[in-house]
Design a protein around this motif. Sequence first.
Motif, PDB file in Angstrom:
ATOM      1  N   UNK A  68       0.856  -1.188   0.000  1.00  0.00           N
ATOM      2  CA  UNK A  68       0.000   0.000   0.000  1.00  0.00           C
ATOM      3  C   UNK A  68       0.892   1.239   0.000  1.00  0.00           C
ATOM      4  N   UNK A  69       0.576   2.224  -0.844  1.00  0.00           N
ATOM      5  CA  UNK A  69       1.402   3.430  -0.922  1.00  0.00           C
ATOM      6  C   UNK A  69       1.582   4.157   0.407  1.00  0.00           C
ATOM      7  N   UNK A  70       0.575   4.157   1.263  1.00  0.00           N
ATOM      8  CA  UNK A  70       0.710   4.844   2.549  1.00  0.00           C
ATOM      9  C   UNK A  70       1.710   4.100   3.444  1.00  0.00           C
ATOM     10  N   UNK A  71       1.711   2.781   3.383  1.00  0.00           N
ATOM     11  CA  UNK A  71       2.686   1.995   4.146  1.00  0.00           C
ATOM     12  C   UNK A  71       4.094   2.320   3.661  1.00  0.00           C
ATOM     13  N   UNK A  72       4.262   2.423   2.350  1.00  0.00           N
ATOM     14  CA  UNK A  72       5.566   2.777   1.790  1.00  0.00           C
ATOM     15  C   UNK A  72       6.043   4.117   2.352  1.00  0.00           C
ATOM     16  N   UNK A  73       5.156   5.095   2.394  1.00  0.00           N
ATOM     17  CA  UNK A  73       5.521   6.419   2.911  1.00  0.00           C
ATOM     18  C   UNK A  73       5.878   6.359   4.398  1.00  0.00           C
ATOM     19  N   UNK A  74       5.101   5.608   5.177  1.00  0.00           N
ATOM     20  CA  UNK A  74       5.395   5.480   6.607  1.00  0.00           C
ATOM     21  C   UNK A  74       6.747   4.808   6.838  1.00  0.00           C
ATOM     22  N   UNK A  75       7.016   3.738   6.110  1.00  0.00           N
ATOM     23  CA  UNK A  75       8.298   3.039   6.274  1.00  0.00           C
ATOM     24  C   UNK A  75       9.476   3.911   5.866  1.00  0.00           C
ATOM     25  N   UNK A  76       9.284   4.751   4.878  1.00  0.00           N
ATOM     26  CA  UNK A  76      10.395   5.604   4.436  1.00  0.00           C
ATOM     27  C   UNK A  76      10.716   6.688   5.463  1.00  0.00           C
TER      28      UNK A  76
END
Length: 100
Positions: free
Chosen positions: A15-23
């Motif tokens: 999920x794109x939001x997960x990607x942003x949080x992990x980054x």
Amino acid sequence: VELTTSEALNETPRHPYTEALLSAVLEPDPRLKKKRVVPKGEVGDFLNLPSGCAFNPRCNYAKEICTRQKPPLENVARRGEADHFVACHFSKELSLIGSR
């Protein structure tokens, strides 16, 4: 928006939001650099969510369908993987950056 094992979530977010949080997680070794994924726009009003996917105004991958239709939570696990449930219209197509 994403439900799976912690290992799968960190290594292969879908999920794109997960990607942003992990980054946004800090790297303990200052010599190592990682790419930061910054969502566009401003944080929305959670009492007045947009139509379709709640993340569409800030999503770097959003398309027209995201503004019209709420994505279902579906299992997108590949063969041999643990169950990986995601609510994103494009979770099967995207190659997102994990934390490792």
